[in-house]
Structures are given as structure tokens and as C-alpha cells.
Design a protein around this motif. Structure first.
Motif, mmCIF file in Angstrom:
data_model
loop_
_atom_site.group_PDB
_atom_site.id
_atom_site.type_symbol
_atom_site.label_atom_id
_atom_site.label_comp_id
_atom_site.label_asym_id
_atom_site.label_seq_id
_atom_site.Cartn_x
_atom_site.Cartn_y
_atom_site.Cartn_z
ATOM 1 N N UNK A 1 0.913 -1.175 0.094
ATOM 2 C CA UNK A 1 0.226 0.026 -0.059
ATOM 3 C C UNK A 1 0.917 1.107 -0.097
ATOM 4 N N UNK A 2 0.297 2.316 -0.638
ATOM 5 C CA UNK A 2 1.081 3.685 -0.561
ATOM 6 C C UNK A 2 0.160 4.601 0.054
ATOM 7 N N UNK A 3 0.642 5.363 0.994
ATOM 8 C CA UNK A 3 -0.162 6.561 1.622
ATOM 9 C C UNK A 3 0.456 7.642 2.010
ATOM 10 N N UNK A 4 -0.150 8.853 2.572
ATOM 11 C CA UNK A 4 0.608 9.832 2.874
ATOM 12 C C UNK A 4 1.479 10.594 1.954
ATOM 13 N N UNK A 5 1.092 10.611 0.599
ATOM 14 C CA UNK A 5 1.888 11.209 -0.309
ATOM 15 C C UNK A 5 1.879 12.795 -0.190
ATOM 16 N N UNK A 6 3.156 13.267 -0.308
ATOM 17 C CA UNK A 6 3.427 14.808 -0.251
ATOM 18 C C UNK A 6 4.411 14.873 -1.480
ATOM 19 N N UNK B 1 -1.162 2.763 9.231
ATOM 20 C CA UNK B 1 -1.443 3.544 8.184
ATOM 21 C C UNK B 1 -1.913 2.752 6.874
ATOM 22 N N UNK B 2 -2.034 1.543 7.065
ATOM 23 C CA UNK B 2 -2.374 0.535 5.845
ATOM 24 C C UNK B 2 -3.749 1.060 5.287
ATOM 25 N N UNK B 3 -4.855 1.465 5.983
ATOM 26 C CA UNK B 3 -6.064 1.919 5.418
ATOM 27 C C UNK B 3 -6.050 3.299 5.284
ATOM 28 N N UNK B 4 -4.984 3.921 5.416
ATOM 29 C CA UNK B 4 -4.965 5.463 5.321
ATOM 30 C C UNK B 4 -4.903 6.030 3.698
ATOM 31 N N UNK B 5 -5.540 6.948 3.087
ATOM 32 C CA UNK B 5 -5.728 7.542 1.813
ATOM 33 C C UNK B 5 -4.229 7.865 1.378
ATOM 34 N N UNK B 6 -4.029 7.999 0.109
ATOM 35 C CA UNK B 6 -2.800 8.440 -0.258
ATOM 36 C C UNK B 6 -2.533 10.118 0.197
ATOM 37 N N UNK B 7 -3.388 10.967 0.544
ATOM 38 C CA UNK B 7 -3.354 11.897 0.750
ATOM 39 C C UNK B 7 -3.949 12.212 2.234
ATOM 40 N N UNK B 8 -3.370 13.013 3.036
ATOM 41 C CA UNK B 8 -3.956 13.336 4.458
ATOM 42 C C UNK B 8 -3.758 14.592 4.843
ATOM 43 N N UNK C 1 6.665 9.577 0.801
ATOM 44 C CA UNK C 1 5.535 8.915 0.819
ATOM 45 C C UNK C 1 5.673 7.848 1.980
ATOM 46 N N UNK C 2 4.621 7.168 2.380
ATOM 47 C CA UNK C 2 4.772 5.976 3.224
ATOM 48 C C UNK C 2 4.291 4.701 2.562
ATOM 49 N N UNK C 3 5.081 3.827 2.742
ATOM 50 C CA UNK C 3 4.698 2.700 1.829
ATOM 51 C C UNK C 3 4.622 1.490 2.875
ATOM 52 N N UNK D 1 -1.907 17.517 9.871
ATOM 53 C CA UNK D 1 -0.375 18.067 10.136
ATOM 54 C C UNK D 1 0.674 16.993 10.739
ATOM 55 N N UNK D 2 0.222 16.471 11.900
ATOM 56 C CA UNK D 2 0.999 15.515 12.739
ATOM 57 C C UNK D 2 1.500 14.400 11.882
ATOM 58 N N UNK D 3 0.915 13.849 10.618
ATOM 59 C CA UNK D 3 1.303 12.905 9.764
ATOM 60 C C UNK D 3 2.240 13.250 8.395
ATOM 61 N N UNK D 4 2.611 14.626 8.545
ATOM 62 C CA UNK D 4 3.188 15.103 7.386
ATOM 63 C C UNK D 4 4.650 14.430 7.589
#
Length: 278
Positions: free
Chosen positions: A206-211, A265-272, A224-226, A275-278
Motif C-alpha cells: 500500500x502507498x499512503x501519505x503522499x506529499x 497507516x495501511x488503510x489511510x488514503x494517499x493524501x492526508x 510517501x509512506x509505503x 499535520x502530525x502525519x506530514x
């Protein structure tokens, strides 16, 4: 020198149109000087206080230049509106002479730069600036002819309005682009396809928290988080290398930062939006 001549010509002839053309020339000259200085600054290496270096010096210079041109153009438009109700005498012959000199100087400069502009983007930008100066001078010459031969003084504020609108029209896209970069706006990437491509790499679940953001108009930063299967760190590094190669070759990303996780974060969306997850 041409800018100084147009400033003095505008003051002594009473022509706002000549002054607006001088402002246009000044803005373009300032843009070239500021771009050169900013380019020199941007080549400095990174340090403790500027970990990404000084690349945004050029963006800041472009932003200030565009803002300056817009503010001056608005001021000239206000003055032009006042001239409609309170017209002032204009020396059409002096206005014409200075405008013709300005046009010839810009036309010759554009001709000298035209050959080099085909292979160099910096020269091309300068060439377009000088060419636009020559075109605005044509409008001032037209206004001077109308005043000199037909005594139509209201054409001067009309030309001023047109030149000012033209400058604003040119400056707004630059102001918008530089503001977006300074606000760390995301580059124009196909994130849906990018997400799919990253998931296709063997081992990526999975890929999430893309910036993604721009340091300047060319350099893209990406993080990104993978989510991967629970394995040793030495087995994760080849996945990192594959993802970095993908992002750099297909999406032209310059700097990649990836964080491997198993279930977090496996179920998190690709964007969030957190702020704490940046």
C-alpha cells in the motif's frame, strides 16, 4: 539608458503612455538583473539553515518582480483615468522621438538575441521580454502620431491603459506560478497512475501519505509512506531503489523520501490533512 530616456521623455512631454512604456522596460531590465543575481545565489550549496539550498532565490525574485509590475501598472491606470477628466497638454513631437528611439533600440536588441534564443531558454526569456518592449513601443508611437498630427490628447491615457493591462496580463501568470511554488503547491502529477505504479513494485502492499512539492519550477520533492511485508531492512532497500528509479525516470522527481511500514497507516488514503502525519 533607453529606460532613463523614456522616463525623462515622459516627464517632460507629459505623456503617461511613455512613462508606462518606461516602467515596462524597467521591469524587464530588473527581471533580467534579478534573475542573474538570484541564479548566482541559487547555486550556493545547502547548509544547516538552508537544508534544501538556495534554489528558491530565483522564485522569490520572480515573485517580487511580478508584484512590482502589477502595482505600478495599477497606479498608472488610476492616473490614466484621472487624465480623462483632467487632460493635460502633451508634447507630441518629443513623445514621438523618444518612443521611436525606444522602439529601435528594443528591435535591434531582439534581433541580436533571436539566434541564441533557439537553443537557450534563458536567452529565449530575455528575447521575449525585449520583443514585448518593442511591441509596446509601437503603441506609444501610434499615440504620439495621433497627438502630433490630430491633437487627440485622450489617446495618451488610452495607450497607457492598454500597455498597463498588457503588463498585468503578462505578470499575473508569473505571480500565480511563483506563489504556488512558495506555498509548496503540488506539481502537476498523475497521482492515481503514480499510486498504481508504486503498488506494482514487488513487495509494496500500500502507498499512503503522499506529499509532493516544488523547490523551484523544475525540481520536484516527493515523500510517501509505503506498507510492505514484515521483513529485514536489508530486504527493504532494493524496494526503495526500484521506487526511486520509477519516480525519477517516469515522473521526473529529483528527491525521494520513503518511509516503510508494515501495518501502520495501511488503510489511510494517499493524501492526508493531518499535520502530525506530514
Amino acid at each position: 539608458m533607453i529606460t532613463v530616456a523614456e522616463f525623462l521623455g515622459g516627464i517632460f512631454s507629459g505623456s503617461l503612455a511613455l512613462l508606462s512604456d518606461a516602467i515596462h522596460n524597467l521591469g524587464d531590465s530588473a527581471a533580467i538583473v534579478m534573475a542573474y543575481v538570484a541564479n548566482r545565489i541559487s547555486k550556493r550549496g545547502s547548509n544547516r539553515s538552508k537544508t534544501f539550498g538556495y534554489r528558491r532565490a530565483e522564485i522569490l525574485a520572480s515573485f517580487l518582480n511580478a508584484l512590482f509590475l502589477i502595482l505600478i501598472s495599477v497606479f498608472l491606470m488610476v492616473e490614466a483615468i484621472k487624465r480623462f477628466s483632467n487632460p493635460e497638454p502633451i508634447n507630441g513631437s518629443l513623445m514621438l522621438i523618444v518612443a521611436v528611439i525606444g522602439f529601435l533600440a528594443n528591435f535591434v536588441s531582439a534581433g541580436l538575441l533571436s539566434k541564441g534564443s533557439k537553443n537557450n531558454l534563458n536567452i529565449k526569456a530575455t528575447y521575449l521580454h525585449v520583443l514585448s518592449d518593442a511591441l509596446s513601443s509601437v503603441g506609444v508611437i501610434f499615440g504620439a502620431l495621433m497627438i502630433q498630427f490630430f491633437k487627440i490628447t485622450w489617446v495618451d491615457p488610452v495607450v497607457t491603459m492598454l500597455v498597463s493591462i498588457y503588463i498585468i496580463w503578462e505578470s499575473i501568470p508569473l505571480l500565480k506560478d511563483t506563489t504556488n511554488i512558495l506555498m509548496q503547491a503540488g506539481p502537476n502529477l498523475d497521482y492515481k497512475t503514480l499510486d498504481c505504479d508504486m503498488r506494482k513494485v514487488d513487495g509494496v502492499v500500500n502507498v499512503h501519505h503522499i506529499h509532493a512539492w516544488l523547490i523551484d519550477e523544475n525540481r520536484i520533492m516527493f515523500s510517501a509512506h509505503i506498507n510492505v511485508e514484515d521483513r529485514m531492512l536489508s530486504e527493504i532497500e532494493p524496494i526503495y531503489r526500484q521506487l526511486e528509479e520509477l519516480l525519477k525516470t517516469k515522473y521526473h522527481v529529483d528527491h525521494v523520501t520513503l518511509q516503510a511500514e508494515v501495518t501502520r497507516g495501511k488503510e489511510s488514503p494517499i493524501f492526508t490533512n493531518k499535520i502530525k502525519d506530514v
